[in-house]
Scaffold this active site. Structure first.
Site, short mmCIF file in Angstrom:
data_model
loop_
_atom_site.label_atom_id
_atom_site.label_comp_id
_atom_site.label_asym_id
_atom_site.label_seq_id
_atom_site.Cartn_x
_atom_site.Cartn_y
_atom_site.Cartn_z
N GLU A 46 -11.14 -61.26 -66.08
CA GLU A 46 -12.23 -62.16 -65.77
C GLU A 46 -12.84 -61.86 -64.40
O GLU A 46 -14.06 -61.90 -64.22
CB GLU A 46 -11.75 -63.61 -65.81
CG GLU A 46 -11.27 -64.07 -67.17
CD GLU A 46 -9.78 -63.87 -67.38
OE1 GLU A 46 -9.18 -64.66 -68.11
OE2 GLU A 46 -9.21 -62.91 -66.78
N CYS A 69 -5.97 -67.70 -66.75
CA CYS A 69 -4.80 -68.26 -66.07
C CYS A 69 -5.21 -69.45 -65.20
O CYS A 69 -6.33 -69.52 -64.69
CB CYS A 69 -4.11 -67.19 -65.23
SG CYS A 69 -5.10 -66.51 -63.88
#
Length: 318
Positions: A46, A69
Site C-alpha cells: 500500500e 495492517c
C-alpha cells in the site's frame, strides 16, 4: 484484483516474515499506483502504490490482496492509516489478515474513517499468492512443497545409481523456478552424499534468488548448509515461509509421514526403468484406506517431453 495478485506473486520468497502483498490504486478507470511488498518485508504494498499515486489517490479505489495492517511498527506506519490519510474512497480486500495484531482491525479502521470496504474479491487466488504467510499463521510452520522427479514407474535412478538426467531441460528449469520462489530448499543426507547438489537457481535474471540450503540430518551440516534434525524442526526456522523439499526418498517419506507436505510437484519422464530406488521411501501405512482422500489434483502440464502433475493436500481449514 487480478493485477494486484500478480504483483503480490513477484515478492514470493523474498518478504518473510511479512506476507507478499499486491496493491493497485484506480481512479476514474485508470491505474494511478502500483505496489508490492519489498524484499525483507518493506515497503508494504500500500505504501508503494500510494506513493506512486500521490494526489491521484484521493477519491480512488485501492485493490489490495490482504487486509491493510492496523498495528504500529518501528519500520513504518500502519497501512490502514496510510490509506485514510491518502483520502481513498474505497478499499477492496481479497483476504482478511489472520495476524491477531490486525485480524479485522484494519478494515474496521477504514470503515470508521468513512471509507467503503469490500471483502473477499479474488480470495481463492489471493490465498495461493499468500500461502506461505497463511500457513505460518495457521499451522505455525512454512508452506512445504515436495518435488519428485521420476520415471513412469516411479524410479529416480538406475540400480547403479545413475540419475542424470531423469527429466529433460524444460522440467529442470521449472524446478529452478520453484527454487527461486522459496526461501529455503532441503535435501536428505543420502542425496547430499550422492550428488553434492548446489541447489542454486540457474535461470537468467533469477540467479540472485538462490534459497538457503537445508540438510535433513542429526549430525553437523557442511559449510554453507543448515542442519535440520527432523521435519518438525522447520517450525523454528526464522524467515522461511516457503520450503521446497527436493529429496531423496528418505526425506520425502519423512515429510509425508509427518503430514508436513502441502503441495506435490511430480515431474514424470516418459521412460520406464523397471528397477532402482523409488521416489518415496516407506511411509508405514497400515492400509490402502489410509492413503486415499489426502490429495487433490490441482493441474498438469507438458514440459518438453515430460509431464508435471500438481497435487494439493486436503486440509479442513482449506
Amino acid at each position: 484484483m487480478g493485477a494486484a495478485i500478480a504483483l503480490a506473486s513477484r515478492g514470493r520468497g523474498r518478504t518473510a516474515p511479512n506476507p507478499s502483498v499486491g496493491c493497485i490504486v484506480v481512479r476514474d478507470g485508470r491505474v494511478v499506483g502500483r505496489g508490492h511488498t519489498g524484499d525483507g518485508g518493506r515497503p508494504h504494498a500500500e505504501a508503494g502504490a500510494l506513493a506512486e499515486a500521490a494526489e491521484a489517490a484521493r477519491g480512488a479505489t485501492a485493490y489490495v490482496t490482504l487486509e491493510p495492517c492496523a498495528h504500529q511498527s518501528t519500520r513504518g506506519p500502519a497501512c490502514a492509516d496510510l490509506l485514510v490519510a491518502a483520502g481513498v474512497a474505497r478499499v477492496v480486500a481479497a483476504l482478511t489478515d489472520p495476524d491477531p495484531r490486525t485480524a479485522g482491525n484494519g478494515l474496521e479502521r477504514l470503515r470508521g474513517a468513512g471509507i467503503a470496504v469490500s471483502e473477499g474479491v479474488g480470495a481463492a487466488e489471493a490465498a495461493i499468492a499468500a500461502e506461505g504467510f497463511l500457513t505460518r499463521q495457521r499451522l505455525g510452520r512454512p508452506h512445504v512443497t515436495l518435488k519428485l522427479a521420476a520415471s513412469l514407474d516411479g524410479r529416480i535412478a538406475l540400480p547403479s545409481g545413475e540419475s542424470r538426467w531423469i527429466t529433460g531441460p524444460e522440467a529442470r528449469a521449472h524446478g529452478h523456478l520453484w527454487r527461486a520462489r522459496s526461501e529455503a530448499v532441503l535435501v536428505g543426507r543420502g542425496t547430499f552424499a550422492a550428488d553434492r547438489p548446489r541447489l542454486d537457481v540457474r535461470l537468467a535474471g533469477l540467479d540472485d534468488r538462490a534459497p538457503r540450503r537445508l540438510l535433513l540430518t542429526t549430525g553437523a551440516a557442511p559449510e554453507g548448509w543448515e542442519a535440520i534434525p527432523s521435519p518438525g524442526a522447520i517450525a523454528a526456522l526464522a524467515g522461511i515461509d516457503h520450503l521446497l523439499v527436493e529429496g531423496g526418498p528418505g526425506a520425502a517419506a519423512a515429510f509425508l509421514a509427518e503430514d508436513l507436505v502441502d503441495r506435490l510437484l511430480i515431474y514424470r519422464a516418459p521412460i520406464i526403468l523397471g528397477a532402482g530406488p523409488a521416489c518415496v521411501g516407506d511411509l508405514g501405512l497400515a492400509s490402502l484406506a489410509a492413503a486415499h482422500g489426502r490429495w487433490a489434483a490441482a493441474g498438469s502440464r507438458r514440459l518438453g517431453s515430460d509431464r508435471l502433475e500438481v497435487y494439493h493436500r486436503r486440509r479442513d481449514e482449506n
